[in-house]
Design an enzyme around this catalytic site. Structure first.
Site: not given
Ligand code: NDP
Length: 262
Positions: A72, A195, A105, A47, A42
């Site tokens: 994305k 998380g 995104h 990024y 991914d």
């Protein structure tokens, strides 16, 4: 593997690449991830590591059709032309002939969270539908979209996203969005399944992990699988990559309930 609504198979666990710096680190991380067995990567234009990801994919020696690659559309691109341009840039960066999954995104630019971009999302979505129909992308979807934002693009195109990639982990399960997506056969990918590291410090998670003889990360990833979502853990450590895939155990119903409440 899970199966998307258009019958495309998607590997259950993906390798996340947010915050992996471009260049040697991203290249080595993705190469290591593929070597230890990840088949699902991914990334995102935002990024800034697509080129390194693409090089690692090429050098891995693994056949393209055995890999599932997601990227994305940047969150501030909310028009047709911009979507076409950025999709082409992503494909150039990755050096690939086709993408397995392309996502919007976010429903709004990251620096204007909550802004109404309904019209722009429809324009971007229309461009993505064309790429999908042309066979350049095997599945298309959204990320960070709620029910209303999904309904908006569907109302104007009659095309339901195959995937919604959302923040999903112990303590943050977005029940309303998830039940809407389940009802409409929109597959949930769980981003930040640890998380971004925070879940691993939770006492209940730490104690329960001991009981199952697994690590807090493994318990967190397994939780996402128990919820029929595809977790996308990120790490630059090869040992942790292996740890995060080694989740072949069951969490019992009572313990799932406890985790649901956190
Ligand atoms: P994760 O929830 O995967 O957590 C990553 C953090 O946990 C890193 O600090 C990592 O450190 C650490 N970690 C990983 N494995 C272990 C382990 N076994 N034991 C202890 N610590 C561990 O974080 P992300 O927020 O990065 O989410 C994962 C992916 O989801 C992203 O990389 C991206 O692909 C996607 N995502 C998508 C978003 C979207 O808007 N669509 C938004 C956010 C994420 P270290 O690297 O040092 O090991």
């Amino acid at each position: 593997m899970y199966t998307l609504s258009n019958n495309i198979k998607i590997p259950k666990i993906g390798f996340g690449t947010w915050q992996i710096p471009p260049g040697e680190i991203a290249y080595k991380s993705v190469l290591d991830a593929i070597k230890v067995g990840y088949k699902h990567i991914d990334t995102a234009y935002a990024y800034e590591n697509e080129q390194s990801v693409g090089k690692a994919i090429k050098d891995s020696g693994v056949n393209r059709d055995e890999l599932f690659i997601t990227s994305k559309l940047p969150s501030h691109i909310k028009d047709y032309e911009g979507t076409v341009k950025h999709f082409n840039l992503t494909m150039e960066n990755l050096g690939l002939e086709y993408l397995d999954l392309y996502l919007i995104h976010a429903p709004w630019p990251w620096d204007e969270i909550g802004k109404d971009c309904s019209q722009g999302n429809v324009l971007a979505w229309k461009a993505m539908i064309e790429f999908f129909k042309a066979g350049k992308i095997r599945a298309i979807g959204v990320s960070n979209f709620n029910k209303e934002e999904i309904e908006n693009i569907v109302k104007h195109t009659n095309f339901v996203p195959h995937v919604n990639q959302i923040q999903f982990h112990i303590g943050h399960t977005q029940n309303e969005t998830v039940s809407y997506c389940n009802k409409h056969n929109i597959f949930i990918e769980a981003y930040s399944p640890l998380g971004t590291g925070r879940v691993l410090k939770n006492e209940t998670v730490i104690e329960m992990a001991k009981k199952y003889n697994v690590t807090p990360a493994q318990l967190s990833i397994r939780y996402c699988l128990e919820k029929n979502t595809a977790p996308l853990p990120k790490t630059t450590s090869k040992d942790r990559m292996i740890e995060n895939m080694n989740v072949d155990f069951k969490i019992n119903v009572e313990d799932i309930k406890i985790l649901d409440e956190l």
